[in-house]
Design a protein around this motif. Structure first.
Motif, PDB file in Angstrom:
ATOM      1  N   PRO A 211      31.494 -27.072 -22.709  1.00  0.00           N
ATOM      2  CA  PRO A 211      31.836 -25.681 -22.998  1.00  0.00           C
ATOM      3  C   PRO A 211      33.070 -25.582 -23.895  1.00  0.00           C
ATOM      4  O   PRO A 211      34.051 -26.287 -23.671  1.00  0.00           O
ATOM      5  CB  PRO A 211      32.125 -25.094 -21.615  1.00  0.00           C
ATOM      6  N   GLY A 212      32.982 -24.759 -24.890  1.00  0.00           N
ATOM      7  CA  GLY A 212      34.118 -24.536 -25.764  1.00  0.00           C
ATOM      8  C   GLY A 212      34.296 -25.618 -26.816  1.00  0.00           C
ATOM      9  O   GLY A 212      35.336 -25.698 -27.470  1.00  0.00           O
ATOM     10  N   TYR A 213      33.295 -26.458 -26.985  1.00  0.00           N
ATOM     11  CA  TYR A 213      33.400 -27.526 -27.992  1.00  0.00           C
ATOM     12  C   TYR A 213      33.531 -26.895 -29.375  1.00  0.00           C
ATOM     13  O   TYR A 213      32.646 -26.163 -29.819  1.00  0.00           O
ATOM     14  CB  TYR A 213      32.144 -28.385 -27.917  1.00  0.00           C
ATOM     15  N   PRO A 214      34.648 -27.153 -30.064  1.00  0.00           N
ATOM     16  CA  PRO A 214      34.860 -26.435 -31.327  1.00  0.00           C
ATOM     17  C   PRO A 214      33.916 -26.917 -32.425  1.00  0.00           C
ATOM     18  O   PRO A 214      33.786 -28.124 -32.624  1.00  0.00           O
ATOM     19  CB  PRO A 214      36.308 -26.794 -31.698  1.00  0.00           C
TER      20      PRO A 214
ATOM     21  N   ARG B  91      31.834 -17.505 -32.755  1.00  0.00           N
ATOM     22  CA  ARG B  91      30.739 -18.318 -33.308  1.00  0.00           C
ATOM     23  C   ARG B  91      30.097 -17.664 -34.522  1.00  0.00           C
ATOM     24  O   ARG B  91      29.136 -18.205 -35.073  1.00  0.00           O
ATOM     25  CB  ARG B  91      29.648 -18.500 -32.254  1.00  0.00           C
TER      26      ARG B  91
ATOM     27  N   ASP C  16      27.493 -19.297 -22.175  1.00  0.00           N
ATOM     28  CA  ASP C  16      28.666 -19.784 -21.449  1.00  0.00           C
ATOM     29  C   ASP C  16      29.158 -21.139 -21.939  1.00  0.00           C
ATOM     30  O   ASP C  16      30.189 -21.629 -21.474  1.00  0.00           O
ATOM     31  CB  ASP C  16      28.367 -19.825 -19.945  1.00  0.00           C
ATOM     32  N   SER C  17      28.460 -21.741 -22.890  1.00  0.00           N
ATOM     33  CA  SER C  17      28.978 -22.993 -23.461  1.00  0.00           C
ATOM     34  C   SER C  17      30.035 -22.725 -24.522  1.00  0.00           C
ATOM     35  O   SER C  17      30.638 -23.648 -25.050  1.00  0.00           O
ATOM     36  CB  SER C  17      27.859 -23.784 -24.130  1.00  0.00           C
ATOM     37  N   CYS C  18      30.222 -21.466 -24.832  1.00  0.00           N
ATOM     38  CA  CYS C  18      31.089 -21.139 -25.965  1.00  0.00           C
ATOM     39  C   CYS C  18      32.552 -21.376 -25.639  1.00  0.00           C
ATOM     40  O   CYS C  18      33.327 -21.773 -26.487  1.00  0.00           O
ATOM     41  CB  CYS C  18      30.873 -19.688 -26.371  1.00  0.00           C
ATOM     42  N   GLY C  19      32.910 -21.108 -24.392  1.00  0.00           N
ATOM     43  CA  GLY C  19      34.327 -21.199 -24.067  1.00  0.00           C
ATOM     44  C   GLY C  19      35.049 -19.885 -24.299  1.00  0.00           C
ATOM     45  O   GLY C  19      36.233 -19.768 -24.027  1.00  0.00           O
ATOM     46  N   CYS C  20      34.324 -18.889 -24.804  1.00  0.00           N
ATOM     47  CA  CYS C  20      34.988 -17.599 -25.030  1.00  0.00           C
ATOM     48  C   CYS C  20      34.937 -16.749 -23.764  1.00  0.00           C
ATOM     49  O   CYS C  20      35.504 -15.667 -23.723  1.00  0.00           O
ATOM     50  CB  CYS C  20      34.359 -16.854 -26.204  1.00  0.00           C
TER      51      CYS C  20
END
Ligand SMILES: Cc1cc2nc3c(=O)[nH]c(=O)nc-3n(C[C@H](O)[C@H](O)[C@H](O)COP(=O)(O)OP(=O)(O)OC[C@H]3O[C@@H](n4cnc5c(N)ncnc54)[C@H](O)[C@@H]3O)c2cc1C
Ligand code: SF4
Lengths: 641, 369
Positions: free
Chosen positions: B195-198, A629, A584-588
């Protein structure tokens, strides 16, 4: 048992068969010379089996390109003196109706039996249709078997009836007869000596003055109907309550009467022929009855016709009361005339009519209640690795990029599920085979009136051959502007992987010339591109660019049905590298699992990361290219792309 | 900021409102935003309330002073051209870049230099034939850089290739971009971990910004090809009041007024014509087509330019005294025009300008008059 049961050549032996196998067996025993069909559930297996046996029993079998052509071929064989069988689902009857109505008027020569598999509740159909209305409209006798045994015997009898009266005859089955298994007593498979020919003076012509003859033929059947050996009566003589039923509903009625303990009171009249009605039999029973209860699927066909008959004999039948769909007594959970019958529905109806108590057995209900929360919620979904999922995602992306609210017209096949979440709710219309393309023709002409949304029709490969081609000719002729996306998975997937003209194989397993979709489109002078939907990015780009220009265009998205591909060569292992997946850290927002939602992209709740269900995965590797990712990896085997 | 904002807000405030600069950085950041042709779109709601797509967009709220502080470690002194260490004329000393380059070929020369020095392992550029909308290219060697030389005057969302390159394993990138693209990159680099760190944040090593006063809609390519009469277009330039198309058989001029209707509306709201947050910015000289204007901005920019000069990759010379005011005037006028438009309510308030910055811009005549 399956296929082999069809080969048993020991007359009198009882063999376990499905209803579909029984019809095929009946056709072989009847000595057919010609069999044709377009695959449709629930009857797709009949021609599948006949195709495999055609060589052994020396008849011809084909998967036709659509039901109209199938019927015309079968009728022609009948004109030439060969017994012919043609198999379809109700939607197919809609397609074939024009020819059917005419063929029944021109009359036929050798027996012509139309097997129609109605699908009450639409288990594997887009709509639930009661084909009997169409068969009646085409002036055909309608026979309804209740069991596999009857299915075989009625098939034989249907050929005789058809030949005697020179009309095509409908054998109307329902899913629960087609797919049920039962003992069938096999008969002789006669060696036939066929010499098809059409006599110099024979004519098969539809002209209006033959209508009278057609009605006369039906009247002839009406007189024979009382002697039809598949009508049955069970129960006390002079029963006050008479159940009138046919087909699979007869089984439910019998069970319900027994369940209610009303065997001594209620009579059951099962009609083996539901059109024309066995009038004398009916009137005889109705005269002594006070209540008539109609149990049938799907719509009140027999009910309406019997009430009509009763109206003509009102004085004799008074004070008879009718109970059924019309009165609202016989109704499933969704209301009268909708969905399948079952013993419970019939028991409830009969209990109400007879004034006895009945409550459905609580046991099963309770256990179901306990189970329900444990059963995971499941959407209708494309199989793991299904190329359609990738195609829908790419088309959806391209339309969003285009930004003009493109309209997507759907069609009939596995991809009809594209109306739902598995196809990202993309399809905005779904009607009949090929109708999305015809509708695209219409929308593609509205630019002059201010319609500025791009139009995309999505159609399967088999549907393309079935009914899209005339619409495509129309499009080019009338300069309509739209993109036709042909989802070519190189098979008729929905109904069980039957071959089609693009595949180079026919129903009898022979190698034939391939007619790829792109050749057909090119032949029409329509620009066509072919692409692999597994390349989602490339497909998106291509669709986007195709949307930017005017005119009729065809895009073939070709990739074998994942279920077929899965059987092929050794496939690589696709897995999630959980070091790289950051959950859930992905942001996807769990894209693979929640949005793309391939059934193999599951969530590892313990580690809170994605994981691949390797038992379900068909190794398509599309998610590999979509994971932001790059956390989905491939190991070994032959890699795609 | 009061409410958390995410992709749906980005769609509503930027994409659907016509404010999108088509930088392309949000595309490919996640699987929900994509780019194709010259368009960027949210293809499916991601279901999350907030997102970095919104934060990094150059057309969402951006505090100019904060940007200066973060990128250069200080407020600006020059309120027209932003932070800079050097403003010079420059050109490539390498023949290939000088010839293929739009003007002096400095951009191509520097990009190739960074690759050849091993400072970066990939360069995100805009490539493809001159008469077509460009596509994003990740160049990994000199030839690939040179193949991208020349300006295409449309707003191609080439930054989507940044994420692609990183996903493919390139861990240090030079990026060439229009000012909006430079701003997007810098906003991305300012994101907080979460979260969502590119993954691309720390992979962007060097940013070469272009001057850009406006770009054109994709429709320009139809017009250009029509004017070229079917000939292959070799080069397009906008020297002054004309748009010039060069083909094998000569050149044709189109009056700028004829292309003006094709200017992207979003560009009329762009406050930054000189890539103020780049390491170096490169533009024309509006004077001598063999040279570029080069603004060296960051310490890293200075280091690379010095190295390139020392190795004879590029040469520079003093900016002609009499030309400088013209540059200032052009940039200042553009900024004032945009301020006016923004103040009339367009652009959904993306530009956060402190009173001091605003007044200074209006007051400052600096070296320009
Ligand atoms: C849309 C646009 C508008 C411009 N407007 C002005 C202006 O008003 N005034 C001015 O002085 N200069 C302007 N420029 C910059 C100018 O055209 C030159 O790009 C710049 O001077 C660098 O010249 P060069 O000889 O070093 O270029 P080159 O060595 O040829 O390198 C040019 C680089 O620009 C990149 N590029 C080309 N097209 C695009 C694009 N559409 N988006 C992003 N990158 C691209 C290429 O990848 C290439 O690396 C504009 C550039 C663009 C792309
Ligand atoms: S300006 Fe750039 S980041 Fe913002 S929406 Fe457009 S493409 Fe995305």
């Amino acid at each position: 048992m399956s296929f082999l049961s069809l080969l048993v050549n020991e007359p009198g032996r009882s063999v376990l068969m499905t209803g579909n196998e029984a019809v095929a067996r009946g056709a072989i025993e009847a000595g057919i010379g010609y069999a044709s069909s377009y695959p449709g559930s629930p009857t797709a297996e009949i021609l599948g089996n006949l195709g495999r046996l055609a060589g052994d029993y020396h008849f011809y079998a084909e998967w036709s390109v659509n039901e109209k052509v199938a019927l015309e071929g079968a009728a022609a064989a009948s004109f030439a003196g060969l017994r012919s069988i043609c198999i379809m689902k109700p939607n197919g009857v809609n397609v074939a109706l024009d020819s059917l109505a005419s063929i029944s008027q021109s009359g036929i020569k050798a027996g012509l039996v139309l097997v129609v598999g109605d699908d009450p509740a639409g288990h594997s159909s887009t709509n639930e249709e009661d084909s009997r209305y169409l068969e009646k409209l085409a002036h055909m006798p309608i026979l309804e078997p209740s069991t596999p045994r009857e299915a075989k015997e009625m098939t034989l009898a249907a050929f005789e009836l058809s030949e005697k009266i020179k009309l095509p005859v409908a054998l109307r089955c329902v899913t629960r007869v087609c797919h049920a298994s039962g003992n069938v007593t096999v008969g002789e498979i006669a060696g036939v000596n066929r010499k098809p020919a059409i006599g110099k003076n024979e004519r098969f012509i539809t002209v209006k003055f033959l209508h009278a003859l057609q009605e006369a033929k039906l009247n002839q059947v009406r007189r024979m109907a009382d002697a039809w050996p598949f009508n049955r009566y069970a129960g006390p003589e002079n029963a006050k309550t008479l159940v009138i039923t046919a087909g699979a509903s007869f089984m439910y009625a019998r069970e319900a009467v027994k369940e209610l303990g009303l065997e001594g009171e209620v009579g059951i009249l099962k009609l083996g022929i539901s059109w024309p009605l066995p009038e004398k039999t009916l009137l005889g029973r109705l005269k002594t009855a006070e209540k008539a209860v109609f149990i049938e699927e799907v719509e009140p066909f027999i009910e309406e016709n019997v009430m009509h008959l009763a109206a003509q004999h009102m004085m004799d039948l008074y004070p008879l009361q009718f109970y059924g769909q019309k009165s609202g007594h016989v109704a499933g959970p969704s209301g009268p005339g909708i969905g399948e019958m079952n013993p419970e529905i019939v028991a409830m109806a009969l209990a109400a009519v007879c004034g006895v108590n009945y409550s459905p057995p609580p046991g099963c209900d309770e256990s179901v209640k306990k189970l329900v929360p444990k059963v995971p919620q499941r959407d209708l979904a494309f199989c793991a690795g299904c190329p359609h999922r990738a195609s829908f995602w790419a088309v959806k992306s391209a339309l969003a990029l285009d930004g003009r609210d493109g309209v997507v017209l759907g069609d009939i096949g596995c991809y009809t599920m594209g109306v739902g979440r598995t196809g990202f709710n993309l399809l905005q219309t779904v009607h009949a085979m090929g109708s999305g393309v015809g509708m695209a023709c219409g929308l593609g002409k509205l630019a002059d009136y201010g319609f500025n949304q791009p139009v995309v029709a999505m159609v399967g490969d088999s549907t393309f051959y079935h009914a899209a081609i005339p619409a495509l000719v129309n499009a080019r002729y009338n300069k309509s502007s739209f993109l036709l996306v042909v989802l070519d998975n190189e098979t008729t997937a929905m109904t069980g992987h039957q071959p089609h003209p693009g595949m180079g194989k026919n129903a009898m397993g022979e190698e034939v010339v391939r007619m790829p979709v792109e050749s057909v489109a090119e032949g029409l002078g329509i620009p066509v591109s072919v692409h692999d939907p597994y390349d989602v990015e490339g497909t998106t780009e291509l669709v986007f660019h195709l949307l930017q220009s005017e005119g009729t265009k065809v895009l073939v998205l070709r990739r074998a049905c994942a279920l077929i591909a899965a059987k092929g060569t050794k496939k690589p292992r696709v897995y999630v590298d959980q070091e790289l997946c950051i959950g859930d850290s992905c942001g996807c927002n769990r894209f693979c699992n929640q949005t793309f939602s391939c059934t193999a992209n599951i969530w590892d709740v313990k580690n809170n990361k994605a994981v691949i269900d390797e038992v379900v995965c068909n190794r398509c590797q599309v998610c590999v290219s979509l994971c932001p990712r790059g956390a989905i990896k491939v190991e070994g085997g032959e890699q795609i792309g | 900021m009061s409410r958390k904002k995410g992709s749906l807000d980005l769609k509503q405030e930027v994409m659907d409102s016509g404010a999108c600069a088509n930088c392309g950085l949000c595309a490919g950041l996640c699987p929900y935003i994509k780019a194709a042709g010259e368009r960027v779109a949210l293809v499916h709601p991601c279901g999350l309330e907030e997102g970095n797509c919104y934060r990094l967009c150059p057309r969402t709220s951006t505090d100019w002073e904060q940007m200066d502080k973060r990128v250069f470690g200080r407020e600006r002194v020059d309120h027209v051209l932003g932070n800079h260490r050097e403003i010079v004329f420059a050109r490539s000393l390498q023949m290939d870049a000088a010839e293929k380059g739009q003007y002096g070929g400095v951009v191509s020369a520097l990009a190739a230099f960074l690759l050849e020095q091993g400072r970066v392992s990939g360069a995100v550029l805009a490539g493809g034939p001159a008469g077509e909308a460009p596509r994003a290219v990740v160049a990994t060697n000199r030839d690939e850089v040179l193949a991208c030389a020349g300006s295409r005057y449309s707003a191609s969302p080439t930054l989507s290739a940044v994420h692609r390159a990183v996903k493919e394993g390139i861990n240090s990138l030079a990026v060439v971009g229009r000012p909006c693209q430079v701003l997007a990159l810098r906003k991305m680099q300012g994101l907080e971990d979460g979260p969502g760190y590119p993954p691309a944040v720390d992979k962007v090593e060097f940013v070469i910004g272009l001057f850009c006063f406006w770009s054109l809609e994709t429709g320009i390519y139809d017009l250009l090809n029509r004017k070229a009469g079917g000939q292959r277009i070799l080069k397009v330039d906008i020297p002054q009041d004309f748009l010039t198309i060069t083909t094998a058989s000569g050149s044709a001029n189109i009056p700028v007024d004829e292309v003006r209707p094709l200017i992207r509306p979003a560009c009329r709201l762009c406050f930054d014509p000189t890539s103020e947050f780049a390491d170096v910015s490169v533009g024309s000289t509006e004077y001598d087509p063999r040279w570029n204007t080069l603004i060296v901005r960051s310490a890293k920019g200075k280091e690379i330019v010095d190295a390139a000069r020392a190795r004879g990759i590029i040469e520079t010379r003093a900016y002609p005294e009499e030309r400088l005011p013209l540059l200032y005037q052009a940039v200042r006028n553009k900024k004032l025009r945009v301020l006016q438009a923004l103040e009339s309510g367009q652009g959904a308030g993306y530009l956060q300008l402190t009173g001091q910055y605003r007044e200074a811009l209006q007051r400052e005549r600096g070296m320009n008059q």
